[in-house]
Write a protein that holds these residues in place. Structure first.
Motif, PDB file in Angstrom:
ATOM      1  N   TRP A   1       0.853  -1.135  -0.206  1.00 30.14           N
ATOM      2  CA  TRP A   1       0.124   0.002   0.073  1.00 30.14           C
ATOM      3  C   TRP A   1       1.025   1.399  -0.085  1.00 30.14           C
ATOM      4  O   TRP A   1       1.478   1.333   0.961  1.00 30.14           O
ATOM      5  CB  TRP A   1      -0.664  -0.049   1.069  1.00 30.14           C
ATOM      6  CG  TRP A   1      -1.686   1.220   1.494  1.00 30.14           C
ATOM      7  CD1 TRP A   1      -2.382   1.812   0.403  1.00 30.14           C
ATOM      8  CD2 TRP A   1      -2.434   1.536   2.446  1.00 30.14           C
ATOM      9  NE1 TRP A   1      -3.212   2.790   0.860  1.00 30.14           N
ATOM     10  CE2 TRP A   1      -3.324   2.715   2.377  1.00 30.14           C
ATOM     11  CE3 TRP A   1      -2.225   1.173   3.946  1.00 30.14           C
ATOM     12  CZ2 TRP A   1      -3.872   3.463   3.291  1.00 30.14           C
ATOM     13  CZ3 TRP A   1      -2.812   2.161   4.821  1.00 30.14           C
ATOM     14  CH2 TRP A   1      -3.593   2.945   4.682  1.00 30.14           C
TER      15      TRP A   1
ATOM     16  N   ARG B   1       0.561   5.176  -0.298  1.00 31.86           N
ATOM     17  CA  ARG B   1      -0.495   6.255  -0.492  1.00 31.86           C
ATOM     18  C   ARG B   1       0.263   7.612  -0.358  1.00 31.86           C
ATOM     19  O   ARG B   1       0.816   7.789   0.593  1.00 31.86           O
ATOM     20  CB  ARG B   1      -1.513   6.116   0.422  1.00 31.86           C
ATOM     21  CG  ARG B   1      -2.539   7.328   0.635  1.00 31.86           C
ATOM     22  CD  ARG B   1      -3.717   7.071   1.801  1.00 31.86           C
ATOM     23  NE  ARG B   1      -2.939   7.315   3.045  1.00 31.86           N
ATOM     24  CZ  ARG B   1      -3.668   7.209   4.122  1.00 31.86           C
ATOM     25  NH1 ARG B   1      -4.751   7.069   4.209  1.00 31.86           N
ATOM     26  NH2 ARG B   1      -2.976   7.590   5.548  1.00 31.86           N
TER      27      ARG B   1
ATOM     28  N   PHE C   1      -1.996   3.294  -4.279  1.00 36.06           N
ATOM     29  CA  PHE C   1      -1.480   2.067  -4.670  1.00 36.06           C
ATOM     30  C   PHE C   1      -1.850   1.092  -3.852  1.00 36.06           C
ATOM     31  O   PHE C   1      -1.208   1.068  -2.742  1.00 36.06           O
ATOM     32  CB  PHE C   1      -0.074   2.329  -5.421  1.00 36.06           C
ATOM     33  CG  PHE C   1       0.328   0.873  -5.851  1.00 36.06           C
ATOM     34  CD1 PHE C   1       0.754   0.609  -7.214  1.00 36.06           C
ATOM     35  CD2 PHE C   1       0.747  -0.246  -5.195  1.00 36.06           C
ATOM     36  CE1 PHE C   1       1.085  -0.184  -7.889  1.00 36.06           C
ATOM     37  CE2 PHE C   1       0.899  -1.312  -5.442  1.00 36.06           C
ATOM     38  CZ  PHE C   1       1.500  -1.485  -7.009  1.00 36.06           C
TER      39      PHE C   1
ATOM     40  N   TYR D   1      -2.151  -3.198  -3.571  1.00 37.92           N
ATOM     41  CA  TYR D   1      -1.968  -4.614  -4.009  1.00 37.92           C
ATOM     42  C   TYR D   1      -2.312  -5.498  -3.075  1.00 37.92           C
ATOM     43  O   TYR D   1      -1.490  -5.274  -1.733  1.00 37.92           O
ATOM     44  CB  TYR D   1      -0.575  -4.819  -4.797  1.00 37.92           C
ATOM     45  CG  TYR D   1      -0.312  -6.368  -5.159  1.00 37.92           C
ATOM     46  CD1 TYR D   1      -0.640  -6.804  -6.369  1.00 37.92           C
ATOM     47  CD2 TYR D   1       0.247  -7.222  -4.421  1.00 37.92           C
ATOM     48  CE1 TYR D   1      -0.696  -8.032  -6.837  1.00 37.92           C
ATOM     49  CE2 TYR D   1       0.611  -8.661  -4.819  1.00 37.92           C
ATOM     50  CZ  TYR D   1      -0.060  -9.128  -5.873  1.00 37.92           C
ATOM     51  OH  TYR D   1       0.170 -10.239  -6.303  1.00 37.92           O
TER      52      TYR D   1
ATOM     53  N   TRP E   1       5.249  -5.327  -9.682  1.00 32.69           N
ATOM     54  CA  TRP E   1       4.890  -5.435  -8.406  1.00 32.69           C
ATOM     55  C   TRP E   1       4.245  -6.868  -7.938  1.00 32.69           C
ATOM     56  O   TRP E   1       3.855  -7.604  -9.122  1.00 32.69           O
ATOM     57  CB  TRP E   1       3.763  -4.471  -7.952  1.00 32.69           C
ATOM     58  CG  TRP E   1       2.513  -4.666  -8.780  1.00 32.69           C
ATOM     59  CD1 TRP E   1       1.124  -5.366  -8.874  1.00 32.69           C
ATOM     60  CD2 TRP E   1       2.310  -3.781 -10.203  1.00 32.69           C
ATOM     61  NE1 TRP E   1       0.523  -5.202  -9.888  1.00 32.69           N
ATOM     62  CE2 TRP E   1       1.142  -4.190 -10.655  1.00 32.69           C
ATOM     63  CE3 TRP E   1       2.993  -2.732 -10.655  1.00 32.69           C
ATOM     64  CZ2 TRP E   1       0.468  -3.823 -11.772  1.00 32.69           C
ATOM     65  CZ3 TRP E   1       2.431  -2.284 -11.948  1.00 32.69           C
ATOM     66  CH2 TRP E   1       1.150  -2.812 -12.557  1.00 32.69           C
TER      67      TRP E   1
ATOM     68  N   PHE F   1       2.195   3.903 -17.184  1.00 35.91           N
ATOM     69  CA  PHE F   1       1.796   4.012 -15.807  1.00 35.91           C
ATOM     70  C   PHE F   1       1.942   5.658 -15.336  1.00 35.91           C
ATOM     71  O   PHE F   1       0.778   5.931 -15.071  1.00 35.91           O
ATOM     72  CB  PHE F   1       2.861   3.430 -14.679  1.00 35.91           C
ATOM     73  CG  PHE F   1       1.976   3.412 -13.143  1.00 35.91           C
ATOM     74  CD1 PHE F   1       1.443   1.875 -13.189  1.00 35.91           C
ATOM     75  CD2 PHE F   1       1.761   4.209 -12.421  1.00 35.91           C
ATOM     76  CE1 PHE F   1       0.694   1.674 -11.912  1.00 35.91           C
ATOM     77  CE2 PHE F   1       1.091   3.916 -11.283  1.00 35.91           C
ATOM     78  CZ  PHE F   1       0.598   2.665 -11.085  1.00 35.91           C
TER      79      PHE F   1
ATOM     80  N   MET G   1      -4.280  -5.381  -8.232  1.00 33.66           N
ATOM     81  CA  MET G   1      -3.899  -3.863  -8.078  1.00 33.66           C
ATOM     82  C   MET G   1      -4.795  -2.891  -8.229  1.00 33.66           C
ATOM     83  O   MET G   1      -5.405  -3.010  -9.274  1.00 33.66           O
ATOM     84  CB  MET G   1      -2.472  -3.807  -8.891  1.00 33.66           C
ATOM     85  CG  MET G   1      -1.571  -2.716  -8.471  1.00 33.66           C
ATOM     86  SD  MET G   1      -2.245  -0.897  -9.189  1.00 33.66           S
ATOM     87  CE  MET G   1      -1.805  -1.323 -10.976  1.00 33.66           C
TER      88      MET G   1
ATOM     89  N   PHE H   1      -4.879   1.225  -8.571  1.00 31.21           N
ATOM     90  CA  PHE H   1      -4.461   2.363  -8.487  1.00 31.21           C
ATOM     91  C   PHE H   1      -5.271   3.607  -8.588  1.00 31.21           C
ATOM     92  O   PHE H   1      -6.417   3.603  -9.709  1.00 31.21           O
ATOM     93  CB  PHE H   1      -3.346   2.578  -9.420  1.00 31.21           C
ATOM     94  CG  PHE H   1      -2.462   3.833  -9.282  1.00 31.21           C
ATOM     95  CD1 PHE H   1      -1.478   4.026  -8.350  1.00 31.21           C
ATOM     96  CD2 PHE H   1      -2.767   5.083  -9.926  1.00 31.21           C
ATOM     97  CE1 PHE H   1      -0.690   5.252  -8.098  1.00 31.21           C
ATOM     98  CE2 PHE H   1      -2.045   6.238  -9.892  1.00 31.21           C
ATOM     99  CZ  PHE H   1      -1.192   6.157  -9.117  1.00 31.21           C
TER     100      PHE H   1
ATOM    101  N   GLY I   1      -0.753   9.171 -11.944  1.00 32.82           N
ATOM    102  CA  GLY I   1       0.346   8.152 -12.213  1.00 32.82           C
ATOM    103  C   GLY I   1       1.584   8.804 -12.234  1.00 32.82           C
ATOM    104  O   GLY I   1       2.680   8.231 -11.985  1.00 32.82           O
TER     105      GLY I   1
ATOM    106  N   PHE J   1       3.040   9.387  -8.852  1.00 29.34           N
ATOM    107  CA  PHE J   1       3.549   8.141  -8.358  1.00 29.34           C
ATOM    108  C   PHE J   1       4.866   7.881  -8.901  1.00 29.34           C
ATOM    109  O   PHE J   1       5.813   7.490  -8.034  1.00 29.34           O
ATOM    110  CB  PHE J   1       2.508   7.111  -8.622  1.00 29.34           C
ATOM    111  CG  PHE J   1       2.935   5.713  -8.002  1.00 29.34           C
ATOM    112  CD1 PHE J   1       2.755   5.395  -7.033  1.00 29.34           C
ATOM    113  CD2 PHE J   1       3.401   4.892  -9.231  1.00 29.34           C
ATOM    114  CE1 PHE J   1       3.009   4.215  -6.073  1.00 29.34           C
ATOM    115  CE2 PHE J   1       3.715   3.488  -8.425  1.00 29.34           C
ATOM    116  CZ  PHE J   1       3.666   3.238  -7.110  1.00 29.34           C
TER     117      PHE J   1
END
Lengths: 473, 473
Positions: free
Chosen positions: B197, B199, B206, B208, B375, B394, B406, B408, B412, B415
């Motif tokens: 995670w 954030r 994000f 997963y 990931w 991304f 995942m 999101f 992007g 990130f």
């Protein structure tokens, strides 16, 4: 390195101010002795046990290769491969007897080292000076290789190599190489090399002087060179064996050690060594092909090689015993050097007392009868006769006796009794008499010590200086 | 041992009080994890350098096998084989930027660990919480094997094995095994095992989740047993190699190390390893038959085996790379496990970002294209496609994307930029860009560290407790 060099200069200056009256300049004597590069190479270490009050304070010092136990404070000092063993310090609440005085000990005694430079020096025992019960001070003092400062506060002094000051408070004194002083309190004295002096004011005075030309073969020290002679060669030859001991964190005991004995993990044990009950082997001791019987001990910087110690033997700090058979309850004093040969063994009969700083170095077999007192230089039967007496006969001296280089004044009984009481105390403190229940001593208490290592700043202006370190319970 | 056991109980109780709302009882989880006998067996150690402000204070704690650098205070805590590396702490006088605030740092930042039990945990980086700039606190916290507490103050938390909390202040949280959290500030959360995670509030999120049935093969942890699975087996199999490294005081570097690189003396280096310029190898790293190109690094608990790292590679704390070829500037996040096989090499193209807590475990050769973001769990080409994207693509996400496990949300670009900036910062801090003059970092500053060892009381009621130790300049 800047700070380390400044610190060195500062110490030298302070000692020289103290020794100005004796016109002794310590600078040429020690300036080349330990290259500053050496001072950054070795870790210092201290022991942690539940039996020793823990209070270590290190400030603005270099402690390279030195060992600490107990309550000790070091400030502005250089301690090179020295042992500061505070396991016999007085405790708060103790009552200290001195003549007609019963003096309460106010707080735990502390070894306090300020502005001093100690090289391969042993500091041990509690100070016997009634004037300074709680503080065993070493101030403005320089001491050199294998000196012993034994229960002896020191202020403004220089100690030559292999010298010992024992239960003596000293101020502004120079102690020559291989001199032994046990004199209560001294000041402004320049003690010649090879002097062996035991005095109890009003009671007795023992004085022996080594013939200098002979002593120089064993230990010779002059400004500009490191100490030289048989003593130095002997320890240098065995130096390498210690490297592994110091380079490994967990070391397995190379021999079996009875539950009642203690073998320090910083001792070197070569093959064919046997360790009996209640035996104490201290750090930096070296044992090889030898047997230590019940209650025998080998203190710091002792070497015991190809020898048998029957039991209750005291081998004091720095004593060496080679190719010898030692009877029960034989005492060998500080820095004594007893060397038989493989084809010429040395036998010392039971209950004999070998005075501190005695050299027995023989080429033919020699036997010291039981119950003897031996001192000085003994290389053959003739010299043994000149430099020994039976303790019984010695006790009979009432006023004065001169024998060879030895002069004794006072009460022989007092002298012999003082020695015997002290030997008993040492054995007791070391745990030689432990019966599984009573009489626990160092041999039982020092079995399980944790060692912590400390190192200096590795680079920069502070290179070689240790950070401030405080360790408390 | 009495005090040690009392301390354990005290810590458990405090953590449980904090976690009562989550109904999490830490006692059955950790009570058998480290037998108290183990806690007396290993020395702790701390580094001394002129580059790191020295201020270590240890009180009423057990520090068995743990390592300390920088400014750090530990009270009432059990630290078992943990690393507390304070070489990126904020300094007095620094200006800390947070949104529109410019906050002056009032005093040197200190890592302060109270009433906590950390097992094989890494504590590193400076805390990013603007509310507590000068104190990186870890309080009432239990963390387990190979957890990373990275710039993350923690109060009343439990961290499962191989979990990471990164740049996140947490209160009263449970972090499951192999969960990764980078979320700014969290409280009263129970984060499931295998959650990844990331954030940045208002910017992106994000998330997963590992399929638990698969994750359990790698790491499984339930009360009553130690952590199990491939991760544990992997490190346990290589444990013995560290014994020699920790049991020798002076160790010679087994490979040649350029003057601009640093290889920690507590790392294990197996044959056929090459170390390039500006490389940083931290303690407890394990390198075997591998090449680390210019500016690559291997942080604490990393394993790099049969692999090539071309250069400027970040291998974050706990990452493992086996039978792989890593292109230039590849980032591998915390505790990632990248395992090729001798006959099935893993190739990761340049400038890729392997997210923290990624598992790539293949049986057939696999190539990750340059510039990828990877990931989650990747065991074959299909899973690679499900769990990766090009960084370029991304970056194009504007609002939301869901792909496999995942999800999101957010920007992007933000990130990807945040990651790239961080990677740049890590390389810079580690000295990867050092040109012989500018950009000095850990690789150049950590070359020459003195290590001091400390040990607990060896017996008695205080057995296992360390004395109070204070180390200051």
């Amino acid at each position: 390195m800047k700070e380390l060099e400044k610190l060195f200069d500062r110490i030298i200056q302070r000692v020289n101010i103290n020794l100005r009256e004796l016109e002794f300049d310590v600078n040429p004597v020690v300036s080349q002795l330990v290259p500053t590069g050496q001072m950054t190479k070795f870790y210092a270490f201290y022991g942690i046990t539940p039996h020793h009050p823990l209070n270590l304070i290190f400030k603005h010092s270099n402690l390279s290769g030195s060992y600490f136990l107990g309550r000790c404070r070091v400030t502005n000092s250089l301690l090179y491969k020295s042992d500061i063993r505070g396991d016999e310090l007085k405790k708060k609440g103790d009552l200290f007897q001195y003549q007609e005085f019963n003096i309460p000990v106010d707080q735990d005694e502390e070894i306090r080292i300020d502005d001093s430079f100690l090289i391969k020096t042993l500091v041990h025992n509690f100070s016997h000076d009634p004037e300074t019960l709680e503080r065993f001070f070493i101030r403005d003092t320089v001491s050199t290789h294998y000196a012993n400062i034994h229960g002896s506060p020191s202020d403004g002094c220089y100690l030559g190599p292999f010298s010992t000051v024992d239960l003596t408070t000293m101020r502004d004194c120079v102690i020559g190489a291989y001199a032994y002083v046990q004199a209560g309190e001294i000041s402004h004295l320049n003690v010649d090399p090879g002097t062996v002096w035991v005095r109890k004011p009003g009671d007795f005075n023992f004085m022996y002087r080594y013939p200098l030309s002979q002593l120089n073969n064993y230990i010779y020290f002059a400004a500009g060179s490191p100490p030289q002679g048989i003593f130095m060669d002997f320890v240098e030859d065995r130096k390498e064996a210690f490297q592994r001991v110091f380079n490994v964190v967990n070391i397995e005991s190379p021999v079996s050690v009875p539950a009642t004995a203690s073998l320090d993990r910083f001792a070197v044990i070569k093959p064919k060594t046997n360790i009996g009950d209640n035996v104490l082997v201290a750090q930096r001791a070296f044992l090889q092909n030898s047997t230590l019987g019940k209650g025998a001990n080998a203190q710091e910087n002792c070497y015991i090689i190809n020898s048998t110690l029957e039991g209750e033997n005291v081998t004091a700090h720095g004593a060496k015993i080679i190719d010898a058979d030692m009877g029960n309850h034989v005492f060998v004093g500080f820095n004594s050097f007893l060397r038989g040969r493989p084809d010429a063994r040395l036998t010392i009969g039971k209950e004999s007392v070998v005075m501190p700083h005695t050299i027995v170095d023989i080429r033919k077999p020699l036997t010291v009868p039981p119950g003897s007192l031996v001192w000085g230089l003994v290389r053959n039967q003739d010299e043994l006769e000149a430099n020994s007496m039976s303790l019984k006969d010695f006790s009979k001296i009432k006023t004065r006796l001169s024998k060879g280089n030895m002069l004794f004044e006072g009460s022989g009984t007092s002298f012999v009794t003082a020695f015997q009481e002290r030997i008993h105390h040492i054995l007791e403190a070391n745990g030689a008499f432990y019966d599984g229940n009573l009489n626990r001593g160092h041999a039982q208490r020092n079995q399980n010590i944790s060692f912590n290592t400390i190192q200096p700043y590795p680079e920069g202006d502070k290179e070689g200086m240790y950070p401030t370190i405080i360790i408390q319970p």
